[in-house]
Design a protein around this motif. Sequence first.
Motif, mmCIF file in Angstrom:
data_model
loop_
_atom_site.group_PDB
_atom_site.id
_atom_site.type_symbol
_atom_site.label_atom_id
_atom_site.label_comp_id
_atom_site.label_asym_id
_atom_site.label_seq_id
_atom_site.Cartn_x
_atom_site.Cartn_y
_atom_site.Cartn_z
ATOM 1 N N ALA A 214 23.549 31.757 -2.576
ATOM 2 C CA ALA A 214 22.387 31.318 -1.803
ATOM 3 C C ALA A 214 22.762 30.355 -0.683
ATOM 4 N N ALA A 215 24.041 29.983 -0.585
ATOM 5 C CA ALA A 215 24.459 29.028 0.437
ATOM 6 C C ALA A 215 24.319 29.649 1.822
ATOM 7 N N PRO A 216 23.795 28.893 2.785
ATOM 8 C CA PRO A 216 23.656 29.438 4.147
ATOM 9 C C PRO A 216 24.985 29.420 4.883
ATOM 10 N N VAL A 217 25.039 30.179 5.960
ATOM 11 C CA VAL A 217 26.238 30.203 6.804
ATOM 12 C C VAL A 217 26.478 28.808 7.369
ATOM 13 N N VAL A 268 27.654 35.513 1.313
ATOM 14 C CA VAL A 268 28.321 36.233 0.231
ATOM 15 C C VAL A 268 27.262 36.674 -0.779
ATOM 16 N N ASP A 269 27.617 37.699 -1.554
ATOM 17 C CA ASP A 269 26.691 38.261 -2.535
ATOM 18 C C ASP A 269 27.410 38.374 -3.872
ATOM 19 N N PHE A 270 26.844 37.719 -4.866
ATOM 20 C CA PHE A 270 27.470 37.710 -6.186
ATOM 21 C C PHE A 270 27.532 39.112 -6.773
ATOM 22 N N GLU A 271 26.482 39.903 -6.527
ATOM 23 C CA GLU A 271 26.431 41.243 -7.094
ATOM 24 C C GLU A 271 27.410 42.193 -6.415
ATOM 25 N N SER A 272 27.789 41.906 -5.169
ATOM 26 C CA SER A 272 28.722 42.783 -4.452
ATOM 27 C C SER A 272 30.170 42.389 -4.679
ATOM 28 N N VAL A 307 32.288 33.229 -6.357
ATOM 29 C CA VAL A 307 30.890 33.268 -5.916
ATOM 30 C C VAL A 307 30.000 33.058 -7.134
ATOM 31 N N GLU A 308 29.130 32.067 -7.050
ATOM 32 C CA GLU A 308 28.234 31.748 -8.158
ATOM 33 C C GLU A 308 26.911 32.474 -7.982
ATOM 34 N N ASP A 309 26.383 32.934 -9.094
ATOM 35 C CA ASP A 309 25.114 33.656 -9.061
ATOM 36 C C ASP A 309 23.968 32.681 -8.818
ATOM 37 N N ALA A 310 22.948 33.127 -8.077
ATOM 38 C CA ALA A 310 21.762 32.328 -7.794
ATOM 39 C C ALA A 310 20.542 33.216 -7.924
ATOM 40 N N ASP A 311 19.419 32.582 -8.238
ATOM 41 C CA ASP A 311 18.167 33.330 -8.355
ATOM 42 C C ASP A 311 17.696 33.690 -6.956
ATOM 43 N N GLU A 312 17.854 34.944 -6.584
ATOM 44 C CA GLU A 312 17.529 35.396 -5.237
ATOM 45 C C GLU A 312 16.177 36.082 -5.209
ATOM 46 N N PRO A 313 15.535 36.092 -4.045
ATOM 47 C CA PRO A 313 14.267 36.813 -3.924
ATOM 48 C C PRO A 313 14.504 38.315 -3.963
ATOM 49 N N PRO A 314 13.438 39.097 -4.155
ATOM 50 C CA PRO A 314 13.593 40.559 -4.193
ATOM 51 C C PRO A 314 14.190 41.101 -2.899
ATOM 52 N N VAL A 315 14.893 42.197 -3.022
ATOM 53 C CA VAL A 315 15.531 42.852 -1.882
ATOM 54 C C VAL A 315 14.912 44.237 -1.713
ATOM 55 N N PHE A 316 14.416 44.530 -0.497
ATOM 56 C CA PHE A 316 13.837 45.839 -0.214
ATOM 57 C C PHE A 316 14.951 46.858 0.021
ATOM 58 N N ASP A 342 14.949 43.204 -7.905
ATOM 59 C CA ASP A 342 15.485 41.863 -8.126
ATOM 60 C C ASP A 342 16.997 41.982 -8.239
ATOM 61 N N PRO A 343 17.778 41.409 -7.310
ATOM 62 C CA PRO A 343 19.234 41.564 -7.387
ATOM 63 C C PRO A 343 19.850 40.895 -8.602
ATOM 64 N N ASP A 344 19.128 39.961 -9.204
ATOM 65 C CA ASP A 344 19.669 39.274 -10.379
ATOM 66 C C ASP A 344 19.374 40.023 -11.674
ATOM 67 N N ASN A 345 18.281 40.766 -11.663
ATOM 68 C CA ASN A 345 17.903 41.501 -12.873
ATOM 69 C C ASN A 345 17.203 42.781 -12.443
ATOM 70 N N ALA A 346 17.843 43.909 -12.687
ATOM 71 C CA ALA A 346 17.297 45.185 -12.232
ATOM 72 C C ALA A 346 15.989 45.526 -12.922
ATOM 73 N N ASN A 347 15.740 44.971 -14.101
ATOM 74 C CA ASN A 347 14.522 45.281 -14.855
ATOM 75 C C ASN A 347 13.401 44.282 -14.596
#
Length: 710
Positions: A214-217, A268-272, A307-316, A342-347
């Motif tokens: 979630a860190a900004p550039v 950066v993206d934790f899931e990628s 890269v640490e995981d963060a609670d991210e908003p939904p991704v379209f 939800d990139p943090d939880n698919a369900n």
Amino acid sequence: MNCYAWLSLLLTLSHLWPCLPSMQNHNTHKMNHPFATLQRVKRGWVWSQFFVLEEQILKEPLCVGQLKSDSDKHDGTFKYILTGDGAGSIFTIDEYTGTIHVTQKLDREEKPFYTLRAQAINRNTQLPVEPESEFIIKVQDINDQEPKFLDGPYEATVPEMSPEGTSVIQVTATDGDDPAYGNSARLLYSILQGQPYFSVEPKTEFYYMNISEAAPVGSTIGKIMAEDSDIGENAAMNYVIEGEESLVFDIITNNETQEGIVILKERVDFESKRRYSIRVKAINRQMDDHFMKEGPFEDTTIIKISVEDADEPPVFTSQNYVMEIPEGATNGSFVGAITARDPDNANSPIRYSIVHSTYLKRLFSINAHSGTIIINKLLDRETAAWHNITVTATEMRNPEQVSEVTVYIQVLDVNDHAPEFPKHYEIYVCENARSGQLIQTISAVDKDDSVEGHHFYFTLAREATNNSNFTVRDNQDNTAGIFTAKNGFSRQEQFAFFLPVLIVDNGTPSLTSTNTLTVSVCDCDTEASAQSCRFGAFMFSMGLSIEALVGVLACILVILVFFLAMLVLRQRRKQSLFPDKPEEFRENIVRYDDEGGGEEDTEAFDISTLRTRTVMREHKSRRNITTEIQSLYRQSLQVGPDSAVFREFILEKLKEANADPTAPPYDSLQTYAFEGTGSLAGSLSSLGSSISHVDENYDYLTDGGWTLNN
């Protein structure tokens, strides 16, 4: 349940053997030896830098260097004395020449340097010729220590299905050799067993850092520091990231501390990708060409960034959506669907909604759970061809995590508008028109949007097919001409004709419309001028002839002349109220407050009276002023004409009179306060009378015909 793999790794450490420098640097220095601080008195000490290589097996004393005074004439009068660490046992000095020898093997790991003191005295007088000074003999390192692990054996576990690059364990070894000299203390790691499943970083100089997804550039990730024994600008360095990771990360140098600051260059993206291995090089900013052969003046290290995981908003699933719906579609028709996850939880469940415009909410609605968009009312492309709505996706488990996306909805055209005239046509025909004469060119427009382009067809309507007065000729370019079908028209018989025209478009299915043209008949000149025809037709439609129009204009002109005459007379009447100039009034009006002194006043202009500086004013009560009313009762206190103030006043008034063109032409200015001695007639004022009017006898007035009323 994860399975864990257990293994033992055998690691070996190999030395990086340095090239040994010369044992002694023969460059001569005076009092600025890096390992000694001597204060020069008059002249001073002169010696070379002192180094002794460790672990040397000596069969005889080994020369280290020489101490001497620059005032020594080598005549044997100087005696050199050595004291301090190891003096007389490890180190000896030739008292005549000042040469220092080491007599036994040294070990840098036991004692890296020795601090000694030197003194020069006169043999004859035993007095010091140089002050006692301190210096250092440094033991130079050789690669005689093997590296050792701090702990061991090491055991580590790793979860199954771990991605490549997962950190398993960190091991650390040390070396007793001098890290500041050569490469004796630099270590290389390697794996003897366990390939190809595991690898180890070959060098110990690496860093571990973490960054949230979630860190900004521009966020700072961490700092690194390369060591440099130099000082000042010679210790300045630059840091460079090598490889593709330079697209994601950047490093800048803090010029004050010479630290390398690692910053985030791209999100950066934790899931990628969860881990990055960055190779960073530190390079000297200032390099001396004389020492280039001893280079390279650079070093590298490895930075491990997790890269640490963060609670991210939904991704379209798309950055924006484009949908289509034909106009006229029934309520509830399907427009399209959007999807977010939800990139943090698919369900994790997502809720959808349309925001902002209430008007758009009336047109469209979205299913909160599926993201399906439908229409709520009929859409008209001619009213609005595009609709832009904003849809939000909200995590139901954490409503604070919200994302937005724009949906562009295009309303597709349907041929639901018939062609029509673009404007109202005013068509005129002259009475003397000839058959086949073009009197008007018409065109058409269509509110619908044609993919292939509009094409219109023009004909007379069915009810006018037997019209013998006019015809319609299609030009095949979306225009048509109106032509006369006979010679001559009479406005007395019929002043206007109505011509219905049928227009057909090329839509699917095609639409038609009947538009009626009005053709007015007018009286024209022999050339059948269209302009005169239209003017005459206009006048005819207004019910006015040329003679009537001339009469109307004449009446308007008479009214205008009468109005102007009234204005002129009113203006002259205002000017006649004051016929004379204002200057003539001022020439005949004189204002003054001089009451005069009466008939017997012969001293009114006596200058001697004006020279009197002090005139006493006699004050009497109102009731006592009877016979004295005729005497002098008022005098002024005034400065005489000989006074400078008086003269200045006179000059100022004279200047004002000369400068004012409107002032009266007075020849002199007189100022006085003497009113005279009175008149035989006495005063006519009743203010000073001490007798009431009741006591007065007014009977004599009746003799003259006067009538008295109380």
